[in-house]
Write a protein that holds these residues in place. Sequence first.
Motif: not given
Length: 218
Positions: A9-16, A170-180, A203-211
């Motif tokens: 099962r996915f768990t966030p990496p340390p420090g995330a 809405a626009g911010v969620v859309g932007a965030a998901m596109a960036i990630a 850090d600056d790595r983003m992982i999408v886990q739900g939408f």
Amino acid sequence: MGKEYHQTRFTPPPGAADLLLIRHGRTEAARPGVSFPMKDGHGDAALHPEGEAQALAVADRLEHEPLAAIYVTNLRRTHQTAAPLAARLGLEPRVEADLREIHLGEWDGGLYRIKAAENAPEFQRAFERQEWGEIPGAETTAALHSRVRAGLLRIAAAHPDERVAVVVHAGVVGAAMAIASGSQPFAFNRVANGSISRIVIQDDRMIVQGFNDMSHLG
């Protein structure tokens, strides 16, 4: 029997930081010739009664989550949506202004909804070209993505190994998901009021886990 290796099962990496992005509840209707009150150049619509019910549903969904903080923007619809959850958890929402909604220029204050319903040529071009700057006086897609990324990273840096709720637009969620996800800019632009999306940031790595999770809205 030899050693077995099972799926994990996915768990966030340390420090995330684990960010739950909540779109604010449904707002009051736009009306021809009548602008919403303005706040820092943005239409500052209040929640519709249905939006208030969505805010309660969000609180019901998240009140048992281990949330370290709740963030909102400078627009009141995010404050109103966050209020029931904040009251239950005893948290004071923090403002992250860079996650405010897209600046829609001459169409801010409610006119955007009318132009969208009319399928105005500028609206058509914006979606065909995935460029908010096609709307008169609006900020560009690049400018939106730049500030949204900055706001997300700022929150993430403040909350290593923590989960936070971030009530946005809405626009911010859309932007965030596109960036990630590295997707096309408008790929995630259809998101429901009161829905929950999830991004994990290390850090600056983003992982999408739900939408656009709406399971709590009935």
